[in-house]
Design a protein around this motif. Sequence first.
Motif, PDB file in Angstrom:
ATOM      1  N   ASN A 201       0.852  -1.188   0.000  1.00  0.00           N
ATOM      2  CA  ASN A 201       0.000   0.000   0.000  1.00  0.00           C
ATOM      3  C   ASN A 201       0.894   1.247   0.000  1.00  0.00           C
ATOM      4  N   PRO A 202       0.799   2.116  -1.018  1.00  0.00           N
ATOM      5  CA  PRO A 202       1.685   3.295  -1.064  1.00  0.00           C
ATOM      6  C   PRO A 202       1.542   4.209   0.147  1.00  0.00           C
ATOM      7  N   LEU A 203       0.363   4.210   0.787  1.00  0.00           N
ATOM      8  CA  LEU A 203       0.172   5.061   1.959  1.00  0.00           C
ATOM      9  C   LEU A 203       0.785   4.451   3.213  1.00  0.00           C
ATOM     10  N   LEU A 204       0.838   3.120   3.295  1.00  0.00           N
ATOM     11  CA  LEU A 204       1.330   2.461   4.505  1.00  0.00           C
ATOM     12  C   LEU A 204       2.775   1.981   4.380  1.00  0.00           C
ATOM     13  N   TRP A 208       5.658   1.476   7.287  1.00  0.00           N
ATOM     14  CA  TRP A 208       6.383   0.255   7.605  1.00  0.00           C
ATOM     15  C   TRP A 208       7.871   0.542   7.785  1.00  0.00           C
ATOM     16  N   VAL A 209       8.440   1.401   6.928  1.00  0.00           N
ATOM     17  CA  VAL A 209       9.858   1.755   7.051  1.00  0.00           C
ATOM     18  C   VAL A 209      10.110   2.407   8.414  1.00  0.00           C
ATOM     19  N   VAL A 210       9.228   3.329   8.807  1.00  0.00           N
ATOM     20  CA  VAL A 210       9.360   3.966  10.123  1.00  0.00           C
ATOM     21  C   VAL A 210       9.246   2.927  11.226  1.00  0.00           C
ATOM     22  N   PHE A 211       8.286   2.004  11.091  1.00  0.00           N
ATOM     23  CA  PHE A 211       8.084   0.973  12.118  1.00  0.00           C
ATOM     24  C   PHE A 211       9.294   0.057  12.208  1.00  0.00           C
ATOM     25  N   LEU A 212       9.871  -0.327  11.073  1.00  0.00           N
ATOM     26  CA  LEU A 212      11.035  -1.219  11.080  1.00  0.00           C
ATOM     27  C   LEU A 212      12.208  -0.576  11.799  1.00  0.00           C
ATOM     28  N   ILE A 213      12.504   0.679  11.474  1.00  0.00           N
ATOM     29  CA  ILE A 213      13.626   1.364  12.109  1.00  0.00           C
ATOM     30  C   ILE A 213      13.330   1.619  13.586  1.00  0.00           C
ATOM     31  N   SER A 214      12.090   2.004  13.897  1.00  0.00           N
ATOM     32  CA  SER A 214      11.721   2.252  15.289  1.00  0.00           C
ATOM     33  C   SER A 214      11.775   0.979  16.118  1.00  0.00           C
ATOM     34  N   SER A 215      11.434  -0.162  15.514  1.00  0.00           N
ATOM     35  CA  SER A 215      11.495  -1.423  16.256  1.00  0.00           C
ATOM     36  C   SER A 215      12.936  -1.798  16.582  1.00  0.00           C
ATOM     37  N   MET A 216      13.880  -1.423  15.718  1.00  0.00           N
ATOM     38  CA  MET A 216      15.293  -1.645  16.049  1.00  0.00           C
ATOM     39  C   MET A 216      15.704  -0.769  17.226  1.00  0.00           C
ATOM     40  N   ALA A 217      15.252   0.489  17.226  1.00  0.00           N
ATOM     41  CA  ALA A 217      15.576   1.380  18.342  1.00  0.00           C
ATOM     42  C   ALA A 217      14.874   0.936  19.615  1.00  0.00           C
ATOM     43  N   GLU A 218      13.643   0.452  19.495  1.00  0.00           N
ATOM     44  CA  GLU A 218      12.874   0.019  20.665  1.00  0.00           C
ATOM     45  C   GLU A 218      13.530  -1.171  21.345  1.00  0.00           C
ATOM     46  N   THR A 219      14.123  -2.066  20.561  1.00  0.00           N
ATOM     47  CA  THR A 219      14.801  -3.241  21.122  1.00  0.00           C
ATOM     48  C   THR A 219      16.281  -2.975  21.395  1.00  0.00           C
ATOM     49  N   GLN A 220      16.727  -1.730  21.164  1.00  0.00           N
ATOM     50  CA  GLN A 220      18.105  -1.308  21.437  1.00  0.00           C
ATOM     51  C   GLN A 220      19.123  -2.141  20.665  1.00  0.00           C
ATOM     52  N   ARG A 221      18.765  -2.433  19.413  1.00  0.00           N
ATOM     53  CA  ARG A 221      19.699  -3.119  18.527  1.00  0.00           C
ATOM     54  C   ARG A 221      20.555  -2.103  17.791  1.00  0.00           C
ATOM     55  N   ALA A 222      21.765  -2.520  17.415  1.00  0.00           N
ATOM     56  CA  ALA A 222      22.622  -1.639  16.624  1.00  0.00           C
ATOM     57  C   ALA A 222      21.901  -1.265  15.326  1.00  0.00           C
ATOM     58  N   PRO A 223      22.030  -0.021  14.863  1.00  0.00           N
ATOM     59  CA  PRO A 223      22.954   1.023  15.323  1.00  0.00           C
ATOM     60  C   PRO A 223      22.398   1.899  16.449  1.00  0.00           C
ATOM     61  N   PHE A 224      21.376   1.389  17.160  1.00  0.00           N
ATOM     62  CA  PHE A 224      20.742   2.182  18.216  1.00  0.00           C
ATOM     63  C   PHE A 224      21.024   1.624  19.604  1.00  0.00           C
ATOM     64  N   SER A 328       5.200  10.383  10.961  1.00  0.00           N
ATOM     65  CA  SER A 328       4.117   9.459  11.303  1.00  0.00           C
ATOM     66  C   SER A 328       2.822  10.204  11.585  1.00  0.00           C
ATOM     67  N   LEU A 329       2.909  11.384  12.215  1.00  0.00           N
ATOM     68  CA  LEU A 329       1.716  12.187  12.462  1.00  0.00           C
ATOM     69  C   LEU A 329       1.109  12.687  11.151  1.00  0.00           C
ATOM     70  N   PHE A 330       1.959  13.088  10.210  1.00  0.00           N
ATOM     71  CA  PHE A 330       1.473  13.527   8.896  1.00  0.00           C
ATOM     72  C   PHE A 330       0.727  12.398   8.194  1.00  0.00           C
ATOM     73  N   PHE A 331       1.252  11.178   8.277  1.00  0.00           N
ATOM     74  CA  PHE A 331       0.607  10.060   7.585  1.00  0.00           C
ATOM     75  C   PHE A 331      -0.692   9.651   8.271  1.00  0.00           C
ATOM     76  N   VAL A 332      -0.822   9.902   9.571  1.00  0.00           N
ATOM     77  CA  VAL A 332      -2.123   9.675  10.224  1.00  0.00           C
ATOM     78  C   VAL A 332      -3.185  10.566   9.580  1.00  0.00           C
ATOM     79  N   PHE A 333      -2.867  11.842   9.390  1.00  0.00           N
ATOM     80  CA  PHE A 333      -3.799  12.756   8.724  1.00  0.00           C
ATOM     81  C   PHE A 333      -4.020  12.356   7.266  1.00  0.00           C
ATOM     82  N   LEU A 334      -2.956  11.930   6.592  1.00  0.00           N
ATOM     83  CA  LEU A 334      -3.074  11.561   5.186  1.00  0.00           C
ATOM     84  C   LEU A 334      -3.956  10.332   5.011  1.00  0.00           C
ATOM     85  N   VAL A 335      -3.709   9.299   5.826  1.00  0.00           N
ATOM     86  CA  VAL A 335      -4.498   8.068   5.729  1.00  0.00           C
ATOM     87  C   VAL A 335      -5.951   8.317   6.117  1.00  0.00           C
TER      88      VAL A 335
END
Length: 348
Positions: A201-204, A208-224, A328-335
């Motif tokens: 889905n072009p809107l989502l 997903w890219v934001v979620f993937l990178i954020s999940s790495m930071a959330e689990t404190q995996r490198a490079p975070f 992510s806030l912008f895409f909430v309004f967009l979706v």
Amino acid sequence: MTSWFTGFLPYGWAWFIATIIDILVIALPLMLAVAMIIYADRKIWAAMALRRGPNVVGPFGLMQSFADGLKVFLQETIIPSSANKGLFLLAPIITFTVALIVWAVVPFQAGVALSNINVGLLYVLAASSLGVYGVILAGWSSNSKYPFYSAIRAAAQMVSYEVSIGFVLISVVLWSGTFNLGGIVEGQKAYYGFLNGHGFNPLLFPMWVVFLISSMAETQRAPFDLAEAESELVAGYQTEYSSMAFALFWLGEYANVILMCTLNATLFWGGYLPPIDWAPLYMVPGIIWLFAKILFFFFVFSWVRATVPRYRYDQLMRLGWKIFLPLSLFFVFLVSGFLMWTRVGVPA
């Protein structure tokens, strides 16, 4: 299973025994998966660095994780004399337990989940956010400046990226119209007529890219992995831990990594659905498709860890608050605007 036990037990006992069995059916394979995923992680890093990795203990080194587990189990548990003993021991238990309880709502196949509740996604958010308490307690109860500093840093990091993850999930919920994880997966069927998954889905897809990178930071995996920056914090909030207390942090970290890989697959890439809406592919059990996607995302996690240098802390905070949060806030309004236009319509 409950109905089978009611044939010779009262309903209360039948439900209790059936629930315990269901929990063990999920928890025991998960523990085995954590052990093997640590082995896979080390082999991927070794391949990236042109090394062999674990290859001595057991065939192809498959027993290396179990040997490491036995080693930490046989070590002495050392508690610093000035530490708060109760909270010091409670912290790794919280981290490990929180990493397990989230799996209660994960759908492994259509209708196959320990608890198929309608607010499953809210449960995931609520339960996963409790992990920060284990980190804070570990750093504070150690009564040492380096673990405490690391705990504050890790807590700020986890809270920062949970905000972005929350807005990303709002977009998914708006599109799917449900908080039920099984319903979210079923809502991804036959997207564009032949593809399964919100990732197409072009809107989502940006979400997903934001979620993937954020999940790495959330689990404190490198490079975070700023909570364990060796040059300044020794080993982070785990510095004073040893033996099984340290191993619980270790297991909890990898269980969280597997969970984030599962959420990536479930929320954006069709979960237990095959990638293409083609009848012969549905002959493969859904749990096989789910595991294949989990393994792919875990490879991505390991790939990033082996190749991307560690961020500075100011870069980490800037990425979370100044880039991911507004995006992510912008895409909430967009979706939501797109759905209002296409599903509700605009009055003449």
